[in-house]
Write a protein that holds these residues in place. Structure first.
Motif, short mmCIF file in Angstrom:
data_model
loop_
_atom_site.label_atom_id
_atom_site.label_comp_id
_atom_site.label_asym_id
_atom_site.label_seq_id
_atom_site.Cartn_x
_atom_site.Cartn_y
_atom_site.Cartn_z
N GLY A 5 -12.86 -5.22 -7.48
CA GLY A 5 -12.04 -6.38 -7.15
C GLY A 5 -10.79 -6.52 -7.98
N GLU A 6 -10.33 -5.43 -8.62
CA GLU A 6 -9.15 -5.52 -9.47
C GLU A 6 -7.88 -5.24 -8.66
OE1 GLU A 6 -9.33 -3.35 -13.09
OE2 GLU A 6 -11.43 -3.86 -13.48
N PRO A 7 -6.84 -6.09 -8.78
CA PRO A 7 -5.57 -5.84 -8.11
C PRO A 7 -4.99 -4.49 -8.55
CG PRO A 7 -5.64 -8.07 -8.99
CD PRO A 7 -6.82 -7.35 -9.56
N ILE A 33 -6.83 6.90 0.53
CA ILE A 33 -7.91 6.83 -0.45
C ILE A 33 -8.78 5.59 -0.24
CG2 ILE A 33 -8.41 6.47 -2.91
CD1 ILE A 33 -5.98 8.30 -3.50
N LEU A 34 -8.15 4.45 0.04
CA LEU A 34 -8.89 3.19 0.11
C LEU A 34 -9.40 2.85 1.50
CD1 LEU A 34 -6.66 0.98 -2.23
CD2 LEU A 34 -8.79 2.17 -2.80
N ALA A 35 -8.88 3.53 2.53
CA ALA A 35 -9.26 3.19 3.91
C ALA A 35 -10.77 3.15 4.14
CB ALA A 35 -8.61 4.16 4.88
N PRO A 36 -11.56 4.10 3.60
CA PRO A 36 -13.01 4.06 3.86
C PRO A 36 -13.71 2.83 3.28
CG PRO A 36 -12.33 6.23 3.10
CD PRO A 36 -11.18 5.33 2.87
N LEU A 37 -13.04 2.13 2.36
CA LEU A 37 -13.68 0.98 1.69
C LEU A 37 -13.34 -0.35 2.35
CD1 LEU A 37 -13.06 1.94 -2.05
CD2 LEU A 37 -15.01 2.53 -0.61
N LEU A 38 -12.40 -0.35 3.28
CA LEU A 38 -11.94 -1.62 3.86
C LEU A 38 -13.02 -2.23 4.73
CD1 LEU A 38 -8.26 -0.71 4.80
CD2 LEU A 38 -9.20 -1.56 2.65
N ALA A 39 -13.34 -3.50 4.46
CA ALA A 39 -14.41 -4.17 5.20
C ALA A 39 -14.11 -5.64 5.47
CB ALA A 39 -15.74 -4.04 4.45
N ASP A 40 -13.73 -6.39 4.43
CA ASP A 40 -13.55 -7.83 4.57
C ASP A 40 -12.27 -8.24 3.85
OD1 ASP A 40 -13.65 -10.54 4.72
OD2 ASP A 40 -15.62 -10.77 3.79
N ARG A 94 -11.01 -10.96 3.41
CA ARG A 94 -11.10 -12.21 2.66
C ARG A 94 -11.51 -11.99 1.22
NH1 ARG A 94 -15.23 -15.30 6.42
NH2 ARG A 94 -16.16 -13.23 6.22
N THR A 95 -12.12 -10.86 0.92
CA THR A 95 -12.60 -10.62 -0.44
C THR A 95 -11.93 -9.44 -1.12
OG1 THR A 95 -14.39 -9.23 0.41
CG2 THR A 95 -14.86 -11.57 0.16
N GLU A 96 -11.16 -8.67 -0.40
CA GLU A 96 -10.55 -7.47 -0.98
C GLU A 96 -9.37 -7.81 -1.88
OE1 GLU A 96 -11.80 -4.65 2.81
OE2 GLU A 96 -9.78 -5.50 2.66
N PRO A 97 -9.19 -7.08 -2.98
CA PRO A 97 -8.11 -7.38 -3.92
C PRO A 97 -6.75 -6.96 -3.37
CG PRO A 97 -9.22 -5.38 -4.59
CD PRO A 97 -10.01 -5.93 -3.42
N ALA A 98 -5.71 -7.45 -4.02
CA ALA A 98 -4.35 -7.09 -3.64
C ALA A 98 -4.08 -5.63 -3.99
CB ALA A 98 -3.36 -8.00 -4.37
N PRO A 156 3.49 -4.77 -0.20
CA PRO A 156 2.09 -5.20 -0.28
C PRO A 156 1.30 -4.59 0.88
CG PRO A 156 3.48 -6.98 0.56
CD PRO A 156 4.39 -5.84 0.22
N LEU A 157 0.33 -3.75 0.55
CA LEU A 157 -0.45 -3.06 1.57
C LEU A 157 -1.68 -3.84 2.00
CD1 LEU A 157 -0.39 0.57 0.12
CD2 LEU A 157 1.12 -0.40 1.86
N LEU A 158 -2.37 -4.43 1.04
CA LEU A 158 -3.59 -5.17 1.32
C LEU A 158 -3.58 -6.47 0.53
CD1 LEU A 158 -6.18 -2.25 0.94
CD2 LEU A 158 -5.43 -3.28 3.10
N GLY A 159 -4.29 -7.47 1.06
CA GLY A 159 -4.40 -8.74 0.36
C GLY A 159 -3.13 -9.56 0.39
N GLY A 160 -2.34 -9.43 1.47
CA GLY A 160 -1.09 -10.17 1.55
C GLY A 160 -1.28 -11.66 1.44
N HIS A 161 -2.40 -12.17 1.95
CA HIS A 161 -2.68 -13.59 1.88
C HIS A 161 -3.62 -13.92 0.73
CE1 HIS A 161 -1.51 -14.53 6.33
NE2 HIS A 161 -0.50 -14.23 5.56
N HIS A 162 -3.83 -12.98 -0.14
CA HIS A 162 -4.72 -13.22 -1.28
C HIS A 162 -4.06 -12.73 -2.57
CE1 HIS A 162 -8.02 -14.52 1.29
NE2 HIS A 162 -7.63 -13.58 2.11
N GLY A 163 -2.79 -13.03 -2.69
CA GLY A 163 -2.07 -12.75 -3.92
C GLY A 163 -1.10 -11.60 -3.85
#
Length: 599
Positions: free
Chosen positions: A55-57, A70-77, A79-83, A96-103
Motif C-alpha cells: 500500500g505504499e505510494p 509490472i503492476l497490471a497483474p496486481l490490479l483488483a480494487d 478503492r484500496t490501491e495506492p497512488a 498519475p497512473l493509478l489512484g487518481g482519486h486517492h492521492g
C-alpha cells in the motif's frame, strides 16, 4: 511511506529534488546500477510489487509502460490501491497512473509544481470541476452509501448541485452550484440512507471512548461499538479515533477491534482522564479505586474531544466492555489525540550493506521517528538515517541503549534499535527482553516490539566461502565478560566431542589473547589438524577479507576483534577452484552414511 524509484544516476538527481517535498519519502534504486539511494533492491519487478501490495505510494522515474506491465497483474480494487505516478527521468513529464482519486492527482500536482511543469491529469472530475469528490481532504470521508460514480456522471452530464452543511474544502471548486438543485452534497455525522441524488461526506468530529476487561474479545468490542453508533444514528466514517486509558494500550482485543473498524487507537494516562470527572455522566468509584480515574469510556471520549467537545452518547455496556461517544465542532486529528501505542523495531542490519538488509528492516527504519544504537551502526545506514532523531551510544553502553529505546517507545514514538548482524545472536535481543521482564516498568510491556532478522557474521562468512554450515553447527562466544571461562571451555569440549562446525564470536580482544589458543587445543583433541578454518574479517564491508587455513596452523596473531573464526568439523572439506579461489563446505551426510542416502 512514498517510494521514489529511480533506475539511473540521472533519475537519482530528480528524485533528490523531489524528496524534500515529501517528508516520508525514500529513494529506491537497483544496487547494481545506482549508489547513494536510501533503499537498494535487486529485481525491479519484485520490489515494485512488494511496495504496491504493502500500500505504499510509488513515484517511478521510469517509463510509464514498465510500471503498467509490472503492476497490471496486481490490479483488483481501485478503492484500496495506492497512488502510482510515472515521472520522466529528465523531469519533463508527470503522469498519475493509478489512484487518481486517492492521492495520485494531488501528488502529481505537487511533483509537477516542483519540476516547473504541468501534470498530465486525465480524471474527468478533476479537469471539469477542479476537485476529486471521491478523494476528500484529511478529516473527511465519503459515505460508503453514496453512489459516487452515478452522482458524478450526472454532474458531468450537466445537472446542478447544492451544498448542505459546512464543506469549506469545496469553496474553491468550480461545481455547477444552484441553491434549488435537486442533487445535494451533504456534510453530516449521521448515518444517512443511500440516495442517488445525495453525496454524503462525514467530518471526523466524533471520538469513541472504550473500556474493557483484560482479555475481552475483539468481536465483542467491535459489536458494542457498531451497535452503539447504529442506535444513535451516527456514521462510523465520522469517527476520528478509538480512545482509552494507557493501561489498555496492549489489549489485544481492543487493538484488533480498532483494526477491524479501520480506526486508530489512542491512549491517555489516568490523570488526564480523571481531570474529565466533572463532565462524566456515569462516574465510578470502583474504576477510580482500580486505576485512578472515575471512568474510562466517557472520560477518554471527552479528553479526545477537548474542552469544546460534549458527550453525545453516554456509556453503553456489553458483558466485558464499555463505550461512549463525544463530539467536537472541529475536525479531530488523531495525531493530536492522546498518544499512540509506541513501537520498537529491533533491527538486525547484517554487516551494514543496504542490499543485505531485509525489506522489512528498510520499511521499519523508514517509519521510525528515532534511531538508537552504537554510532557506527547508525552511520552504516547511510541515507536511510537521514531525517531521523539519532540517539548515539558508545560500545559498552548496551543497557543504556535498550533502556533509551524502550523509554522513547513508551512515549508513543516509533523507534528502531539498530544492531549489526542478527539482533538475536550475541546482540541486543536477549538484553531487551531481559529488561522488559525485570525492569519494573509496566509501560515497557505495553510497547509493540518487532524483531527483524539480519545476516549474521557466520552466515556472511559461510555464503562467501562456500557452505561450511552444511551440517550441524554451533556458535560459541569466547568473551568471558558475561560467561565464566570454565563454562566456555566446557562448551568447546562438548562441541568438539559432538563434531560440530563451530563459529567463534569475539575470538580475541586487546586484553584477551589466550582463549582462542585454548579453544584450538580443545578442538584438536577431537578433530584432525587439517580441519579447515575460515577467518572472515569485516564481512560485507569495505576491507573484507577471507582467509582459509587449518586448525593446526591457526594462530592468535591471525585474528583480531573484527574477525569471525569458523572451524570445520571432521567432515568439512576445503578445495581450490581453477582460478585459485578457496572454498570450504561440510557434506550433508556423515562419513559412514551410505553413498546412495547422501543424494
Amino acid at each position: 511511506m512514498t517510494a521514489l524509484i529511480t533506475l539511473t544516476a540521472g533519475g537519482l538527481e530528480i528524485a533528490r529534488r523531489l524528496k524534500p517535498l515529501l517528508p516520508d519519502a525514500a529513494i529506491h534504486a537497483p544496487s547494481c546500477r545506482v549508489t547513494g539511494a536510501d533503499v537498494a533492491f535487486d529485481k525491479l519487478a519484485d520490489h515494485l510489487r512488494t511496495l504496491f501490495q504493502a500500500g505504499e505510494p510509488i513515484i517511478g522515474l521510469c517509463a510509464a509502460g514498465a510500471l503498467i506491465r509490472i503492476l497490471a497483474p496486481l490490479l483488483a480494487d481501485k478503492r484500496t490501491e495506492p497512488a502510482v505516478l510515472a515521472v520522466a527521468e529528465d523531469g519533463s513529464a508527470v503522469v498519475p497512473l493509478l489512484g487518481g482519486h486517492h492521492g495520485a492527482n494531488d501528488l502529481a500536482r505537487q511533483v509537477a509544481q516542483a519540476l516547473g511543469i504541468a501534470p498530465a491529469i486525465t480524471t474527468a472530475g478533476d479537469l471539469r470541476f477542479g476537485v476529486a469528490l471521491d478523494d476528500p481532504p484529511a478529516g473527511w470521508r465519503l459515505s460508503e452509501a453514496s453512489d459516487y460514480k452515478g452522482f458524478m456522471a450526472d454532474l458531468l452530464g450537466g445537472q446542478t448541485v447544492r451544498i448542505d452543511g459546512d464543506l469549506p474544502w469545496l469553496a474553491e471548486a468550480e461545481l455547477p452550484l444552484d441553491p434549488a438543485a435537486h442533487k445535494a452534497i451533504v456534510a453530516s455525522t449521521r448515518a444517512l440512507p443511500a440516495d442517488p441524488d445525495r453525496l454524503v461526506f462525514h467530518p471526523a468530529t466524533l471520538a469513541i471512548g472504550v473500556g474493557c476487561e483484560r482479555g475481552a474479545e475483539a468481536a465483542e468490542i467491535e459489536a458494542l461499538i457498531r451497535d452503539t453508533l447504529a442506535e444513535a444514528g451516527l456514521a462510523l466514517e465520522a469517527v476520528a479515533a478509538l480512545v482509552t486509558v494507557d493501561l489498555k494500550a496492549d489489549e489485544a482485543g481492543l487493538q484488533a477491534a480498532a483494526q477491524a473498524l479501520g480506526l486508530p487507537l489512542r491512549v491517555f494516562d489516568p490523570a488526564t482522564l480523571e481531570a474529565e470527572t466533572p463532565r462524566l455522566a456515569n462516574p465510578s468509584e470502583v474504576v477510580f479505586r482500580e486505576i485512578g480515574c472515575h471512568g474510562v469510556a466517557e472520560a477518554a471520549a471527552l479528553a479526545a474531544a477537548g474542552p469544546g467537545g460534549r458527550l453525545i452518547v453516554e456509556k453503553h455496556k456489553s458483558r466485558r466492555a464499555t463505550c461512549a461517544v463525544a463530539e467536537t465542532p472541529d475536525i479531530l486529528d488523531p495525531d493530536r489525540i492522546g498518544r499512540r501505542r509506541g513501537t520498537l523495531a529491533l533491527i538486525g542490519m547484517g554487516p551494514g550493506r543496504a542490499d543485505w538488509r531485509a525489506p522489512e528492516a528498510d520499511r521499519l527504519i523508514a517509519r521510525a521517528t528515532d534511531l538508537v544504537g552504537y554510532s557506527l551502526y547508525i552511520d552504516l545506514l547511510g541515507p536511510a538515517a537521514a531525517g531521523k532523531t539519532r540517539h548515539d551510544y558508545k560500545l559498552g553502553e548496551e543497557e543504556l541503549r535498550v533502556r533509551a529505546a524502550l523509554d522513547l517507545a513508551a512515549e508513543g514514538r516509533d523507534v528502531a534499535l539498530i544492531c549489526s548482524g542478527d539482533a538475536g545472536i550475541y546482540a541486543m535481543g536477549s538484553l531487551l527482553w531481559e529488561l522488559v521482564e525485570r525492569g519494573g516498568r509496566p509501560d515497557w510491556r505495553r510497547v509493540e516490539i518487532t524483531t527483524v532478522p539480519g545476516i549474521s557474521a557466520m552466515q556472511a562468512a559461510a555464503a562467501r566461502i562456500g557452505a561450511p554450515l552444511g551440517h550441524d553447527f554451533c556458535t560459541i562466544s569466547l568473551s568471558d565478560l558475561m560467561t565464566p571461562w570454565p563454562a566456555i571451555e566446557k562448551r568447546i569440549a562438548a562441541a568438539g566431542q559432538g563434531d560440530f562446525v563451530v563459529a567463534f564470536y569475539n575470538p580475541v580482544s586487546q586484553r584477551r589473547r589466550s582463549q582462542l589458543a585454548r579453544a584450538r587445543e580443545i578442538l584438536l583433541a577431537h578433530r584432525p589438524a587439517a580441519t579447515p578454518v575460515v577467518l572472515g574479517r569485516n564481512l560485507g564491508r569495505e576491507g573484507e577479507t577471507l582467509t582459509v587455513t587449518t586448525l593446526g596452523e591457526l594462530t592468535v596473531d591471525m585474528v583480531d576483534m573484527l574477525t569471525l573464526v569458523l572451524v570445520g568439523s571432521s567432515e568439512s572439506r576445503a578445495l581450490v577452484l581453477g582460478d585459485g579461489t578457496p572454498r570450504v563446505y561440510t557434506p550433508r551426510g556423515y562419513g559412514d552414511k551410505p553413498e546412495a542416502q547422501r543424494a
